[in-house]
Scaffold this motif. Structure first.
Motif, PDB file in Angstrom:
ATOM      1  N   VAL A  83       0.851  -1.195   0.000  1.00 17.72           N
ATOM      2  CA  VAL A  83       0.000   0.000   0.000  1.00 17.72           C
ATOM      3  C   VAL A  83       0.887   1.246   0.000  1.00 17.72           C
ATOM      4  O   VAL A  83       1.644   1.484   0.940  1.00 17.72           O
ATOM      5  CB  VAL A  83      -0.940   0.021   1.220  1.00 17.72           C
ATOM      6  N   MET A  84       0.786   2.002  -1.063  1.00 15.66           N
ATOM      7  CA  MET A  84       1.526   3.259  -1.206  1.00 15.66           C
ATOM      8  C   MET A  84       0.564   4.419  -0.995  1.00 15.66           C
ATOM      9  O   MET A  84      -0.363   4.623  -1.783  1.00 15.66           O
ATOM     10  CB  MET A  84       2.138   3.343  -2.606  1.00 15.66           C
ATOM     11  N   ALA A  85       0.761   5.171   0.069  1.00 14.53           N
ATOM     12  CA  ALA A  85      -0.117   6.310   0.349  1.00 14.53           C
ATOM     13  C   ALA A  85       0.596   7.622   0.040  1.00 14.53           C
ATOM     14  O   ALA A  85       1.784   7.773   0.318  1.00 14.53           O
ATOM     15  CB  ALA A  85      -0.567   6.291   1.807  1.00 14.53           C
ATOM     16  N   ASN A  86      -0.151   8.536  -0.542  1.00 11.23           N
ATOM     17  CA  ASN A  86       0.306   9.908  -0.763  1.00 11.23           C
ATOM     18  C   ASN A  86       1.668   9.971  -1.455  1.00 11.23           C
ATOM     19  O   ASN A  86       2.609  10.585  -0.941  1.00 11.23           O
ATOM     20  CB  ASN A  86       0.363  10.649   0.584  1.00 11.23           C
ATOM     21  N   PRO A  87       1.809   9.367  -2.631  1.00  8.26           N
ATOM     22  CA  PRO A  87       3.123   9.352  -3.292  1.00  8.26           C
ATOM     23  C   PRO A  87       3.641  10.733  -3.664  1.00  8.26           C
ATOM     24  O   PRO A  87       4.850  10.965  -3.653  1.00  8.26           O
ATOM     25  CB  PRO A  87       2.882   8.489  -4.536  1.00  8.26           C
ATOM     26  N   GLU A  88       2.731  11.676  -3.987  1.00  7.41           N
ATOM     27  CA  GLU A  88       3.182  13.013  -4.387  1.00  7.41           C
ATOM     28  C   GLU A  88       3.204  13.999  -3.223  1.00  7.41           C
ATOM     29  O   GLU A  88       3.686  15.120  -3.377  1.00  7.41           O
ATOM     30  CB  GLU A  88       2.289  13.548  -5.508  1.00  7.41           C
ATOM     31  N   GLY A  89       2.656  13.599  -2.079  1.00  4.83           N
ATOM     32  CA  GLY A  89       2.764  14.420  -0.883  1.00  4.83           C
ATOM     33  C   GLY A  89       1.758  15.540  -0.744  1.00  4.83           C
ATOM     34  O   GLY A  89       1.792  16.276   0.241  1.00  4.83           O
ATOM     35  N   ASN A  90       0.840  15.695  -1.689  1.00  5.63           N
ATOM     36  CA  ASN A  90      -0.104  16.823  -1.630  1.00  5.63           C
ATOM     37  C   ASN A  90      -1.492  16.412  -1.164  1.00  5.63           C
ATOM     38  O   ASN A  90      -2.424  17.210  -1.235  1.00  5.63           O
ATOM     39  CB  ASN A  90      -0.214  17.491  -3.003  1.00  5.63           C
ATOM     40  N   LEU A  91      -1.631  15.167  -0.670  1.00  9.70           N
ATOM     41  CA  LEU A  91      -2.944  14.678  -0.252  1.00  9.70           C
ATOM     42  C   LEU A  91      -2.886  14.182   1.197  1.00  9.70           C
ATOM     43  O   LEU A  91      -2.710  12.986   1.443  1.00  9.70           O
ATOM     44  CB  LEU A  91      -3.415  13.554  -1.182  1.00  9.70           C
ATOM     45  N   PRO A  92      -3.036  15.079   2.157  1.00  9.27           N
ATOM     46  CA  PRO A  92      -3.027  14.652   3.563  1.00  9.27           C
ATOM     47  C   PRO A  92      -4.055  13.568   3.854  1.00  9.27           C
ATOM     48  O   PRO A  92      -3.830  12.701   4.707  1.00  9.27           O
ATOM     49  CB  PRO A  92      -3.359  15.945   4.318  1.00  9.27           C
ATOM     50  N   LEU A  93      -5.183  13.596   3.134  1.00 10.83           N
ATOM     51  CA  LEU A  93      -6.228  12.595   3.346  1.00 10.83           C
ATOM     52  C   LEU A  93      -5.711  11.190   3.046  1.00 10.83           C
ATOM     53  O   LEU A  93      -6.094  10.219   3.709  1.00 10.83           O
ATOM     54  CB  LEU A  93      -7.436  12.919   2.456  1.00 10.83           C
ATOM     55  N   ALA A  94      -4.841  11.057   2.053  1.00 11.49           N
ATOM     56  CA  ALA A  94      -4.305   9.743   1.688  1.00 11.49           C
ATOM     57  C   ALA A  94      -3.438   9.175   2.806  1.00 11.49           C
ATOM     58  O   ALA A  94      -3.471   7.972   3.087  1.00 11.49           O
ATOM     59  CB  ALA A  94      -3.502   9.852   0.393  1.00 11.49           C
ATOM     60  N   THR A  95      -2.657  10.029   3.451  1.00 10.34           N
ATOM     61  CA  THR A  95      -1.846   9.569   4.580  1.00 10.34           C
ATOM     62  C   THR A  95      -2.734   9.142   5.739  1.00 10.34           C
ATOM     63  O   THR A  95      -2.477   8.123   6.401  1.00 10.34           O
ATOM     64  CB  THR A  95      -0.871  10.680   5.014  1.00 10.34           C
ATOM     65  N   GLU A  96      -3.807   9.894   5.984  1.00  9.00           N
ATOM     66  CA  GLU A  96      -4.742   9.498   7.041  1.00  9.00           C
ATOM     67  C   GLU A  96      -5.398   8.152   6.717  1.00  9.00           C
ATOM     68  O   GLU A  96      -5.676   7.357   7.617  1.00  9.00           O
ATOM     69  CB  GLU A  96      -5.817  10.572   7.230  1.00  9.00           C
ATOM     70  N   ALA A  97      -5.638   7.898   5.436  1.00 15.98           N
ATOM     71  CA  ALA A  97      -6.218   6.612   5.041  1.00 15.98           C
ATOM     72  C   ALA A  97      -5.267   5.465   5.376  1.00 15.98           C
ATOM     73  O   ALA A  97      -5.698   4.377   5.776  1.00 15.98           O
ATOM     74  CB  ALA A  97      -6.544   6.616   3.552  1.00 15.98           C
ATOM     75  N   ALA A  98      -3.960   5.705   5.221  1.00 12.79           N
ATOM     76  CA  ALA A  98      -2.980   4.681   5.581  1.00 12.79           C
ATOM     77  C   ALA A  98      -3.021   4.397   7.081  1.00 12.79           C
ATOM     78  O   ALA A  98      -2.945   3.239   7.516  1.00 12.79           O
ATOM     79  CB  ALA A  98      -1.579   5.131   5.160  1.00 12.79           C
ATOM     80  N   LEU A  99      -3.158   5.441   7.881  1.00 12.50           N
ATOM     81  CA  LEU A  99      -3.231   5.268   9.333  1.00 12.50           C
ATOM     82  C   LEU A  99      -4.531   4.572   9.732  1.00 12.50           C
ATOM     83  O   LEU A  99      -4.556   3.736  10.646  1.00 12.50           O
ATOM     84  CB  LEU A  99      -3.125   6.634  10.014  1.00 12.50           C
ATOM     85  N   PHE A 100      -5.598   4.910   9.038  1.00 11.91           N
ATOM     86  CA  PHE A 100      -6.889   4.255   9.261  1.00 11.91           C
ATOM     87  C   PHE A 100      -6.765   2.759   8.950  1.00 11.91           C
ATOM     88  O   PHE A 100      -7.240   1.901   9.701  1.00 11.91           O
ATOM     89  CB  PHE A 100      -7.939   4.911   8.362  1.00 11.91           C
ATOM     90  N   LEU A 101      -6.109   2.450   7.827  1.00 20.50           N
ATOM     91  CA  LEU A 101      -5.915   1.057   7.433  1.00 20.50           C
ATOM     92  C   LEU A 101      -5.111   0.294   8.482  1.00 20.50           C
ATOM     93  O   LEU A 101      -5.415  -0.868   8.786  1.00 20.50           O
ATOM     94  CB  LEU A 101      -5.208   0.991   6.076  1.00 20.50           C
ATOM     95  N   ALA A 102      -4.095   0.938   9.036  1.00 18.48           N
ATOM     96  CA  ALA A 102      -3.273   0.274  10.060  1.00 18.48           C
ATOM     97  C   ALA A 102      -4.136  -0.190  11.226  1.00 18.48           C
ATOM     98  O   ALA A 102      -4.003  -1.326  11.705  1.00 18.48           O
ATOM     99  CB  ALA A 102      -2.183   1.229  10.540  1.00 18.48           C
ATOM    100  N   ASP A 103      -5.028   0.664  11.688  1.00 16.82           N
ATOM    101  CA  ASP A 103      -5.925   0.283  12.782  1.00 16.82           C
ATOM    102  C   ASP A 103      -6.851  -0.854  12.370  1.00 16.82           C
ATOM    103  O   ASP A 103      -7.093  -1.794  13.140  1.00 16.82           O
ATOM    104  CB  ASP A 103      -6.757   1.490  13.224  1.00 16.82           C
ATOM    105  N   GLU A 104      -7.382  -0.766  11.148  1.00 18.21           N
ATOM    106  CA  GLU A 104      -8.317  -1.793  10.681  1.00 18.21           C
ATOM    107  C   GLU A 104      -7.638  -3.154  10.556  1.00 18.21           C
ATOM    108  O   GLU A 104      -8.247  -4.190  10.835  1.00 18.21           O
ATOM    109  CB  GLU A 104      -8.922  -1.380   9.331  1.00 18.21           C
ATOM    110  N   LEU A 105      -6.396  -3.164  10.130  1.00 15.34           N
ATOM    111  CA  LEU A 105      -5.674  -4.429   9.980  1.00 15.34           C
ATOM    112  C   LEU A 105      -5.544  -5.160  11.311  1.00 15.34           C
ATOM    113  O   LEU A 105      -5.666  -6.391  11.377  1.00 15.34           O
ATOM    114  CB  LEU A 105      -4.284  -4.174   9.387  1.00 15.34           C
ATOM    115  N   LEU A 106      -5.300  -4.401  12.362  1.00 11.02           N
ATOM    116  CA  LEU A 106      -5.122  -5.023  13.675  1.00 11.02           C
ATOM    117  C   LEU A 106      -6.443  -5.530  14.250  1.00 11.02           C
ATOM    118  O   LEU A 106      -6.455  -6.389  15.127  1.00 11.02           O
ATOM    119  CB  LEU A 106      -4.469  -4.031  14.637  1.00 11.02           C
ATOM    120  N   LYS A 107      -7.552  -5.005  13.736  1.00 11.26           N
ATOM    121  CA  LYS A 107      -8.869  -5.460  14.209  1.00 11.26           C
ATOM    122  C   LYS A 107      -9.366  -6.681  13.430  1.00 11.26           C
ATOM    123  O   LYS A 107     -10.225  -7.412  13.904  1.00 11.26           O
ATOM    124  CB  LYS A 107      -9.906  -4.339  14.044  1.00 11.26           C
TER     125      LYS A 107
END
Length: 669
Positions: A83-107
């Protein structure tokens, strides 16, 4: 004991502070994103591992976070998702999606069956700009670059002249200007159309000064490379933001090495500006091969009945290929070029587009079931040199992407002459239902969507009735056509921005044009759209958008290829000679590998190993590569073996990313 308790308290506090359940309702910086994931890794040390990848030019640490049950194993047996999040760095929402995914994976139970590699942001230097004052959006990392080729580097970037905390625009009345106000809303500018007798009146600049006194404004800002387009496929060597060469950026080179070192990667997902889940990868690019002068490679010449020393046109080659094409398969230039390997592949192969289009429909149904609004502006097309293109064309695995937010389309009042039908509605209609609308309404619909003249209502009806065209194919075609606007009407993006700014942001997304005395330009006006407004909703809205769309990722992962031994069959040919037939099946929907993967010979094939005492192979081999098994299909392998009656054979099916299986059989009558 005391120190141990202190450590436990620290970990708990860190998790509370930095997990997605944090009370701070704001988008995180690259450092904060890493801290959140580092805390998760510390609290889940048996399931999460941190791979320190590289440091950016700006000193930001880029990590890959591995989630799974094999984090301590060098040999990976489970398929992995990258999973590659926010490759160009201009989408803070994409980085938050990666953090959201991290929590979901552990659940979830996914980590029992899959490994996940997670990059929260690639262009971390660019992401830092979102939290800076003044707010200014750039796709460049912090590597110095001399854009104007003078004696100084990064000396002429934008300036917040009116001290409002935003870098916006300056418009200046100038007889040499090319911009004029929109008739429908003078806050917005468009280029004057000289063919219609229009004369420009404004020059438009990014807010700032001519810091280096060369007469040009903001031409050498801080930073150099957009690491999100520093990948090899269709890399632009002379583009000042793409880098000196593919992988010139340390973090990009390290990431590519990591991916190649992990053949267990079965699919990639990008959280960015494209959305392959919603819209299939772009086709229609022009390749470098000369398709009017084709030489048939010698290895294919006999098959085509062609002379490898002679050049042919594409039409001639397609005529030769017709007898070889299975019934029901559409023969296209892209299919021929892909098969013959004519130049670099620049368009997705038709075979892959079939599963992309089907999954696009399923995703829309998934969103509809959640009452999720899909009437939004289309996501961006993939950029040359992007991670998504490299993944699909070079790695050869299923490549998907999410764009979690584009502006909702502006609601419009329909005129009596309009068809009252959207492209999204067309996708879900049957051919019969669409034809039933009648020629007049269909003609109106085609006109509204700027369809070419050759696509008349009558012709479309005939094609649909004859089965030459489907409503889904028609919708996909219309989506690629730029929408024309009526005289004096705002374009779709501007209308969407105005509606969003007025209804959701209460007007705060636009800086009103205000007079300013510029030291060199004189009287100017500063104003315009604020950066990030069209890509970054409020943190709270962003979390809702992620929660609605991200679960589709887990459904997609369940469709990845899974190989197994379906059955075996033994036939006695003569004394101690046996015919062994083995069927290998792909239990899931997606093919092993993609058509592009087959074309490239990447990724590695699966292998069937046969092991038995004193077994001679009269036909077939003890180690048999399996190059391709389509989704929900099987392939048959045959072997002629010589061995004593009752000899036991062990069959082992091995694959780097599509599972493994084993069976035991006995050679007997």
């Amino acid at each position: 004991m005391k120190h141990f308790l202190k450590r436990i308290v620290f970990l708990i506090l860190a998790f509370v502070l930095f997990s997605n359940g944090a009370t701070a309702q704001k988008y995180r910086t690259p450092k904060e994103a890493n801290q959140s994931l580092d805390a998760i890794a510390q609290a889940n040390s048996t399931k999460v591992k941190v791979h320190k990848l590289a440091q950016t030019a700006g000193g930001n640490q880029i990590n890959i976070y591995e989630f799974g049950t094999e984090i301590r194993s060098e040999q990976k047996n489970k398929p992995a998702i990258f999973v590659m999040a926010n490759p160009e760095g201009n989408l803070p929402l994409a980085t938050e999606a990666a953090l959201f995914l991290a929590d979901e994976l552990l659940k979830s139970d996914h980590l029992e069956r899959f490994t996940y590699y997670l990059v929260p942001v690639l262009n971390a230097d660019a992401l830092n700009h979102y939290s800076e004052n003044p707010l200014w959006e750039t796709l460049r990392n912090a590597k110095p670059y001399n854009d104007d080729m003078d004696d100084v580097v990064d000396e002429d970037g934008p300036d917040d002249l009116n001290k409002d905390g935003f870098i916006s625009q300056m418009r200046v009345l100038d007889p040499l200007g090319i911009w004029i106000p929109e008739e429908a809303d003078a806050r917005f500018l468009r280029k004057a159309n000289a063919a219609k007798g229009e004369k420009g009146m404004y020059k438009l600049y990014t807010e700032g000064l001519d810091n280096d006194g060369d007469g040009i404004y903001n031409e050498d800002p801080i930073g150099g490379v957009n690491s999100g387009i520093n990948f090899p496929h269709l890399f632009k060597p002379n583009h000042n933001a793409s880098g000196a060469w593919p992988g010139s950026e340390t973090e990009v080179y390290a990431l590519m090495r990591f991916v190649y070192a992990h053949p267990e990667i079965a699919a990639t997902f990008t959280f960015g500006s494209t959305d392959f889940c919603l819209q299939a990868p772009e086709a229609g690019r022009k390749g470098s091969a000369d398709l009017n002068n084709i030489r048939i490679p010698r290895r294919f010449a006999d098959m085509f009945g062609a002379d490898p020393a002679v050049t042919y046109s594409m039409e001639q080659v397609m005529e030769m290929a017709k007898p070889m094409v299975p019934e029901g398969v559409e023969l296209t230039p892209a299919l021929v070029a892909g098969f013959l390997g004519l130049g670099a592949a620049v368009n997705p192969l038709d075979e892959d587009l079939q599963f992309y289009n089907e999954l696009n429909k399923q995703y829309k149904d998934f969103l509809k079931a959640k009452n999720f609004e899909t009437e939004r502006l289309s996501p961006e097309k993939s950029k040359d040199g992007s991670f998504e293109l490299w993944s699909y064309y070079h790695i050869g695995v299923p490549t998907f992407s999410f764009n979690f937010f584009t502006l909702p389309k502006a609601k419009k009042e329909k005129a009596e002459s309009e068809s009252s039908l959207s492209i999204e509605q067309l996708e879900k209609m049957s051919s019969d239902d669409f034809v039933a609308l009648g020629e007049e309404k269909i003609a109106s619909f085609l006109k509204e969507n700027n369809a070419p003249e050759r696509f008349s209502a009558k012709r479309i009806i005939e094609m649909l009735k004859g089965g030459q065209f489907t409503t889904a194919q028609m919708a996909a075609t219309l989506k690629q056509i730029p929408k024309s606007k009526k005289e004096g009407e705002l374009d779709e993006k501007t209308k969407a921005f105005i509606a969003y700014n007025d209804l959701t942001l209460n007007g705060t997304g636009f800086v009103s044009w205000t007079a300013f005395e510029h030291p060199t330009l004189g009287k100017v006006e500063i104003g315009g759209e604020k950066d990030y407004i069209t890509t970054t909703p409020s943190y709270e809205d962003g979390q809702k958008l992620i929660a609605a769309q991200l679960p589709w990722l887990f459904q997609m992962v369940e469709k990845l290829p899974q190989l197994s031994i379906l059955k075996t069959e033994i036939e006695t040919v003569s004394d101690d000679v046996y015919r062994l037939n083995v069927w290998i099946q792909n239990q899931n929907y997606l093919p092993f590998p993609t058509a592009m993967g087959s074309r490239n010979g990447q990724p590695a094939p699966a292998v069937l190993l046969l092991d038995g005492k004193d077994v001679a192979f009269l036909d077939g081999k003890a180690r048999t590569p399996i190059a391709k098994v389509d989704g929900l299909k099987s392939v048959k392998l045959s072997f002629l073996l010589q061995a004593k009656k009752g000899t036991e054979l062990v069959l082992k099916l091995e694959s780097k990313f599509a599972g493994s299986d084993q069976a035991k059989i006995s050679l007997s009558k």
